[in-house]
Design an enzyme around this catalytic site. Structure first.
Site: not given
Lengths: 208, 208
Positions: B15, B38, B41
């Site tokens: 990812s 993040r 994500h």
């Protein structure tokens, strides 16, 4: 001093009015209109509706299940945390097994993620439930495997995992699954706990 | 049987690699690169980075505060719920006062939303804290008012409210506020509890 709107109900009204003015909701079945509005509200993106897909029975199946007292099975603590309990029509149980102390060992034993392993602890509650997956693609994949293996059948599945590995694929697998599970999905990478919460909260009551 | 990746750490690696391959992170300060990754994500959108803004001191201020034991003040239960406690460097307290039984009366008395009124119960913890606002624009507006009125000064503010009424405006107000609060924001309508959680979790430790 900053000037801003402080009236909560009026903020909701204006938000929903903006969404309805900007988003093309004309192709949605009537019983999913408020669900789509709330999901858009949760993410701030009116173009979300382009990725929204559903089975014809999804809205009715989810609402009927909730009114009958179905538990809501959530893949993530954030999903369980966001569901507004006072909107639920039958004081429905909201269940997230991810933090159960048995899960890490289950995950090691099954050779999968904790999110997927946590579904082992859903087995006796699956039949007739509302499943809300707002985080982990592996949880949605595992749900489909369990159905294939003969596990209890949820009344409806909100398939809204997010991200870059497996999210799009798991939602496509749900939408095309031969079991014909009632479902609502957002195709592609978008999704998340806030969208899953919004869908549950909209299905729980007609009140905006 | 469905074939999918079940290795949690490998899912994270792929990812993050996809995000770094697709998103242009070259203009970010080094200490915010992992924070941006993040946050992307958490929402599945690599173009989020175009709306990301920060004060030069934000990453350092937030990390220093967390290591020194600063509490994390959250506007929504979902934000508090999503923060990974074992990532926190000093067993930092995670505080959400929204569900405090005093809040509805405070909101009525102050003529504002419950989300904004809940900040009254932050007063003695604000100084040096990390504030994470992932839901309510009124909470962010109220924070700025309280600072103007002389309340304690957070070490850094994650300004990530989402939506159609006040979200963009409150984040612009934070970014341009004369107090010069250290901040990270996502300009526009996007934001949300998952993004706020992602930012806190990334600031809490360098470990991906």
């Amino acid at each position: 001093m900053i000037d801003y709107l402080k009236d909560g109900p009026e903020i909701y009204r204006r938000s929903f009015a903006t969404i309805r003015a900007e988003a093309d909701l004309s192709h949605l079945p009537a019983e999913l209109e408020k669900v789509a509005v709330r999901m858009i509200h949760a993410c701030g993106m009116t173009d979300l509706v382009a990725d929204l897909a559903w089975s014809p029975d999804a809205g009715k199946a989810a609402r009927t299940a909730l009114r009958a007292g179905a538990p809501i099975l959530c893949d993530a603590a954030m999903v369980a945390s966001g569901i507004t309990r006072r909107r639920l029509p039958a004081s429905n149980e909201v269940i997230c097994t991810l933090t159960d102390p048995r899960v890490p060992e289950l995950a090691a034993h099954l050779g999968t993620t904790r999110s997927a392993a946590a579904l082992e602890l859903w087995r006796d509650r699956l039949e007739g439930s509302l499943v809300a997956i707002g985080n982990a693609p592996t949880a949605l994949f595992r749900l489909l495997e369990m159905i294939e293996e003969g596990a209890g059948r949820p009344a409806a599945v909100l398939g809204l995992p997010v991200g870059f590995v497996g999210a799009a694929e798991s939602k496509r697998a749900l939408a095309e699954h031969p079991s014909g599970l009632a479902h609502i999905v957002v195709h592609g990478r978008r999704g998340g706990s806030a969208m899953a919460v919004a869908a549950v909260n909209a299905l729980a009551t007609e009140q905006e």
